[in-house]
Design a protein around this motif. Structure first.
Motif, PDB file in Angstrom:
ATOM      1  N   ALA A 281      36.199  29.191  20.539  1.00 30.27           N
ATOM      2  CA  ALA A 281      37.379  30.014  20.829  1.00 30.27           C
ATOM      3  C   ALA A 281      38.223  30.189  19.574  1.00 30.27           C
ATOM      4  N   LEU A 282      38.439  29.062  18.852  1.00 25.52           N
ATOM      5  CA  LEU A 282      39.228  29.145  17.618  1.00 25.52           C
ATOM      6  C   LEU A 282      38.546  30.070  16.615  1.00 25.52           C
ATOM      7  N   LEU A 283      37.205  29.909  16.469  1.00 23.28           N
ATOM      8  CA  LEU A 283      36.475  30.719  15.493  1.00 23.28           C
ATOM      9  C   LEU A 283      36.526  32.202  15.851  1.00 23.28           C
ATOM     10  N   GLY A 284      36.373  32.496  17.158  1.00 19.80           N
ATOM     11  CA  GLY A 284      36.402  33.897  17.587  1.00 19.80           C
ATOM     12  C   GLY A 284      37.736  34.545  17.262  1.00 19.80           C
ATOM     13  N   ALA A 285      38.819  33.829  17.598  1.00 20.88           N
ATOM     14  CA  ALA A 285      40.151  34.357  17.307  1.00 20.88           C
ATOM     15  C   ALA A 285      40.320  34.580  15.809  1.00 20.88           C
ATOM     16  N   LEU A 286      39.840  33.595  15.023  1.00 18.14           N
ATOM     17  CA  LEU A 286      39.952  33.674  13.570  1.00 18.14           C
ATOM     18  C   LEU A 286      39.193  34.892  13.029  1.00 18.14           C
ATOM     19  N   LEU A 287      37.964  35.071  13.538  1.00 20.07           N
ATOM     20  CA  LEU A 287      37.111  36.166  13.053  1.00 20.07           C
ATOM     21  C   LEU A 287      37.761  37.530  13.264  1.00 20.07           C
ATOM     22  N   ILE A 288      38.147  37.811  14.519  1.00 17.37           N
ATOM     23  CA  ILE A 288      38.697  39.145  14.783  1.00 17.37           C
ATOM     24  C   ILE A 288      40.036  39.315  14.089  1.00 17.37           C
ATOM     25  N   SER A 289      40.822  38.226  14.033  1.00 12.75           N
ATOM     26  CA  SER A 289      42.121  38.329  13.369  1.00 12.75           C
ATOM     27  C   SER A 289      41.944  38.696  11.895  1.00 12.75           C
ATOM     28  N   LEU A 290      41.027  38.001  11.220  1.00 15.76           N
ATOM     29  CA  LEU A 290      40.793  38.302   9.805  1.00 15.76           C
ATOM     30  C   LEU A 290      40.271  39.726   9.629  1.00 15.76           C
ATOM     31  N   ALA A 291      39.296  40.105  10.494  1.00 15.95           N
ATOM     32  CA  ALA A 291      38.738  41.453  10.396  1.00 15.95           C
ATOM     33  C   ALA A 291      39.827  42.496  10.581  1.00 15.95           C
ATOM     34  N   ASP A 292      40.712  42.235  11.537  1.00 18.60           N
ATOM     35  CA  ASP A 292      41.784  43.195  11.819  1.00 18.60           C
ATOM     36  C   ASP A 292      42.763  43.282  10.656  1.00 18.60           C
ATOM     37  N   THR A 293      43.163  42.110  10.112  1.00 17.79           N
ATOM     38  CA  THR A 293      44.112  42.123   8.996  1.00 17.79           C
ATOM     39  C   THR A 293      43.520  42.859   7.789  1.00 17.79           C
ATOM     40  N   LEU A 294      42.267  42.512   7.475  1.00 20.72           N
ATOM     41  CA  LEU A 294      41.603  43.203   6.365  1.00 20.72           C
ATOM     42  C   LEU A 294      41.575  44.712   6.611  1.00 20.72           C
ATOM     43  N   GLY A 295      41.163  45.085   7.828  1.00 25.66           N
ATOM     44  CA  GLY A 295      41.029  46.496   8.163  1.00 25.66           C
ATOM     45  C   GLY A 295      42.350  47.246   8.070  1.00 25.66           C
ATOM     46  N   ARG A 296      43.466  46.534   8.375  1.00 26.95           N
ATOM     47  CA  ARG A 296      44.761  47.206   8.325  1.00 26.95           C
ATOM     48  C   ARG A 296      45.291  47.287   6.902  1.00 26.95           C
TER      49      ARG A 296
ATOM     50  N   GLY B 221      35.885  49.758  17.974  1.00 27.26           N
ATOM     51  CA  GLY B 221      36.632  48.556  18.290  1.00 27.26           C
ATOM     52  C   GLY B 221      37.765  48.338  17.307  1.00 27.26           C
ATOM     53  N   SER B 222      39.000  48.526  17.755  1.00 18.91           N
ATOM     54  CA  SER B 222      40.120  48.417  16.842  1.00 18.91           C
ATOM     55  C   SER B 222      41.367  48.061  17.644  1.00 18.91           C
ATOM     56  N   THR B 223      42.352  47.488  16.945  1.00 17.61           N
ATOM     57  CA  THR B 223      43.602  47.173  17.626  1.00 17.61           C
ATOM     58  C   THR B 223      44.607  48.318  17.463  1.00 17.61           C
ATOM     59  N   TYR B 224      44.127  49.453  16.919  1.00 20.60           N
ATOM     60  CA  TYR B 224      45.002  50.591  16.635  1.00 20.60           C
ATOM     61  C   TYR B 224      45.800  51.012  17.877  1.00 20.60           C
TER      62      TYR B 224
END
Lengths: 710, 83
Positions: free
Chosen positions: A660-675, A560-563
């Motif tokens: 909805a806000l929390l879900g967006a926040l979670l994946i966004s943070l995970a993605d930013t960290l991962g990148r 699962g990635s936004t790559y």
């Protein structure tokens, strides 16, 4: 104690235990001989397969005294090591599975479902990544080092699972749920270290799915003695294990030291499983399948519950499973597939099917009558809710800006302003043009998964329900990967459509299989997890078999990635959100009522089945759209709704927007960290959400245990 | 022709030409060809191995690199084929 006492106690189902014992031993002997003959047959077929041009005829000629040196070399240096590795692994996992199932009195227990394999695998990867393995140069010492590292990891994982499920006596499904969740999160950690420490862990990646490729006999000859000793130890414990199956109390009355026996047997089983892991990597689900096959085929064999018979038969069945998987993949796809496709992938797919099939018939011995499962949460005033939503929106805004600024190239806010005006230079334009679809994909997919999770939890009245845990994301993923493998140029719309169809089908299948005159919430999740694991197996298979060097595909679909997202990928999920979220939001009152029980909504005039169907359909489509955008990300749909309920209470008019806000926040943070953290390399966002999500899941399980006990 | 692929030991038996130069990289510290395969009968009997055509590349040559890496790689090839 005399053997007669035991057999009378153990053989309640067979009243004629005093019949002539030699007559009754015949079927058992026949079974052992048949098993042995099948192993011999499969072994000889196994030897004829491989990447070199050495087939059956060459081997027959060699056996008859003819044939050339080349054939003999291939046989001795490649075919035999692989065959022996398969046999060793099969014996170890078969016996380990049978012993674990007896100790846990649970036919779903196995080195995989108790996280032993995942723990051992993580420990080995960790020690390689940080150079902890004692590279003494002496193969024997190195072997012992690796084995003890793997053993420690496997034992720690098994201990954690057993502790969290409180011995597994009260509710056997909880044991397996805890084990599967811990295995998933340990696998996520393993993947993370493989990505982080790419240099140090080269070669461990393919090993991660369990491969029988050997370069010589050394590894087998080092491991085989350990496995032989451990199997012998298990056989010595056989009589005690027989008595232990009667129950702890009976066993201790009969003079069996219950705790010591259980501890010893667990240690031996873990040693067996981890030796297999050090030899070939985690070859999935063999420990689950082997005893199950013995029980299925051996229904007519008397004394099958006797471990002195059960353990050897399980060992034979384990060997048969491993060899059959290895033969099947090479027979269908050619010799080269034996190198490309790890054997463990095949056994995992087969094992997941078996897990689902076994889970169907599962009932907790003490059906935990669950109170309205989605706990009431905190009731707060209107102002508090407004504050929560404002704070979360601000955080989300911050996360969005941070996501745009950070990455392998950090930019400044001024650069973004210029980029919006179209006045940045080519390199900055390129960076930001690449980045914004990823940022948006994370936000949109997070929202979709969180809303889907809220709805599923209300409708299934199950706090553990989640699109990932119900197998929906994996189903959608299988559809999408199959499509882009067959038709690489398929557009985003076709992909979303196929993913959506597969998501609906998977969900219908999971729900239908779990429904047996009532919906046991643990059974539903258990079947879902089986589908998830099987789906991951199928996805791994499709990628390693048809497109092994495609990083973007592997990252997206395995973790699962936004790559590599493009703006086109965003359209389906955006449209799904615009259409389906209002639909679910409109039903918020019905969802509140559905969360209570089945009768209240009916009394109040809610058309129960229709609401359920519409909401679940919308959920599956939302999930599929999210999967088309970011691949298979789990646990967000679990964590976000629970946090939302804790923050603003369980009324869906409030909980859904917050989730909805929390879900967006979670994946966004995970993605930013991962990148950012290991730029220019990437950590897939799904790995980070799994690391947050699994402890949460385990905590929920733990809490439901406390409630059941009280 | 070029490409990526993987194989096991017996897969190497398809390389029968003793004129093949076998170059490998072991920059990560583990030299599977010198250590793991040294006593393997299949490996020892390969025509190009018997002819001594196995070369460990100088550590640090990046096979997926750009022009500078290509230059180093070409130098390496020249030294291998002229030795």
């Amino acid at each position: 104690m005399s053997p007669h006492t035991t057999s009378r106690l153990a053989g309640r189902s067979e009243p004629d235990t005093r019949a002539n014992p030699t007559v009754r031993l015949v079927p058992a002997a026949v079974a052992l001989v048949l098993g042995g003959v099948s192993v011999l047959l499969l072994s000889s077929v196994h030897l004829t397969q491989g990447t070199a041009d050495v087939g059956t005829l060459d081997l027959v000629r060699l056996a008859l005294g003819g044939g050339d040196e080349g054939v003999a070399r291939v046989l001795v240096a490649s075919r035999l090591p692989r065959l022996l590795a398969g046999i060793t692994v099969g014996v170890a996992l078969g016996v380990a599975g049978a012993v674990l199932q007896s100790i846990a009195r649970n036919s779903l227990a196995s080195p995989d479902t108790l996280a032993v394999n995942a723990g051992a695998h993580l420990a080995v990867v960790l020690s390689a990544a940080f150079g902890l393995s004692l590279a003494t140069g002496l193969p024997l010492l190195d072997g012992i080092g690796t084995l003890s590292v793997a053993f420690t990891g496997g034992l720690a994982a098994a201990g954690l699972v057993l502790l969290l499920s409180a011995g597994g006596d009260a509710a056997p499904t909880r044991l397996i749920l805890a084990g599967a969740a811990i295995a998933l999160s340990l696998n996520a950690l393993t993947m993370l270290f493989l990505v982080l420490k790419e240099q140090e862990t080269v070669g461990l990646f393919a090993w991660g799915s369990g491969s029988l490729v050997q370069i010589d006999l050394d590894a087998v000859t080092r491991t085989a003695p350990v496995i032989t000793l451990a199997v012998a130890g298990c056989l010595l414990l056989a009589r005690r294990l027989d008595i232990l199956t009667l129950g702890d109390d009976t066993a201790s009355v009969l003079g069996v030291p219950v705790r010591r026996t259980r501890l010893l047997a667990t240690l031996l089983a873990v040693l067996l499983a981890t030796s297999a892991v050090t030899l070939a990597g985690p070859i999935g689900f063999v420990g689950l399948c082997a005893p199950a096959i013995v029980r299925l085929l051996g229904a007519r064999i008397p004394h099958l519950h006797r471990h002195r018979l059960l353990l050897p038969l399980s060992a034979l069945a384990g060997v048969l499973v491993v060899l059959a998987a290895d033969i099947a993949v090479r027979a269908v796809m050619g010799g080269q597939a034996g190198v490309d496709i790890p054997t463990g992938v095949i056994t995992t797919i087969a094992g997941a099917v078996l897990l689902v099939w076994l889970a169907r018939g599962y009932r907790d011995s003490a059906p935990a009558r669950q109170p309205p499962a989605t706990h009431a949460g905190t009731v707060r005033g209107r102002r508090a809710v407004a504050v929560v939503i404002t704070v979360l929106s601000a955080l989300l805004g911050g996360a969005f800006v941070a996501a745009m600024l950070l990455g392998d190239t950090s930019v400044l806010t001024g650069d973004i302003v210029n980029w919006l005006r179209g006045s940045t230079g080519p390199s900055l334009t390129f960076v930001l043009d690449q980045r914004y679809p990823r940022v948006l994909a994370a936000l949109l997919a997070g929202t979709a998964l969180a809303v889907a999770g809220s709805a599923v939890q209300a409708v299934c009245r199950n706090p553990l329900a989640e699109p990932g845990l119900l197998g929906i994301t994996a189903g959608a993923g299988v559809g999408a990967v199959a499509l882009i493998t067959l038709i690489p140029l398929a557009g985003v719309w076709t992909m979303s459509g196929v993913a959506g169809g597969c998501a609906l089908l998977t969900f219908a299948a999971v729900y239908g299989m779990a429904w047996r005159g009532g919906l046991d919430s643990h059974r539903l999740v258990l079947i879902g997890i089986g589908i998830w694991m099987g789906g991951n197996g199928v996805i791994t298979f499709l990628i390693v078999a048809f497109d092994p060097w495609n990083t973007a595909k592997a990252l997206t679909w395995l973790s699962g990635s936004t790559y590599g997202r493009t703006p086109a990928h965003l359209v389906p999920v955006a449209i799904a959100l615009v259409l389906l979220v209002p639909l679910i939001a409109l039903a918020h009152r019905e969802l509140d009522l559905l969360g209570l029980d089945d009768d209240t909504p009916r009394v109040l005039g809610v058309r129960l089945e229709r609401t359920r169907l519409v909401v679940l359909g919308a959920t599956a489509l939302l999930t599929a759209a999210a999967v088309a955008a970011v691949g298979v990300i789990g646990f967000v749909g679990l964590v976000a709704p629970h946090m939302a309920r804790a923050l603003v209470g369980s009324r869906h008019s409030r909980a859904i927007p917050v989730a909805a806000l929390l879900g967006a926040l979670l994946i966004s943070l995970a993605d930013t960290l991962g990148r950012t953290v290991i730029a220019p390399a990437q950590v897939p966002a799904g790995l980070l959400t799994a690391m947050i999500g699994t402890p949460y899941f385990v905590w929920l399980l733990w809490r439901s245990r406390a409630r059941a006990a009280g | 022709m070029w490409g990526l692929g993987q194989t096991d030991v017996e897969g190497l038996t398809t390389i029968t030409d003793d004129n093949v130069r076998f170059l490998y990289s072991a920059s990560d510290g583990t030299d599977v060809f010198a250590d793991g395969l040294r006593d393997n009968p299949i490996w020892k009997s390969l025509p190009s191995v018997r002819a001594g055509h196995v070369h460990r590349m100088t550590d640090g040559i990046w096979t997926f690199g750009g022009p500078a890496s290509s230059e180093q790689f070409l130098d390496e090839l020249v030294s291998v084929f002229t030795s």
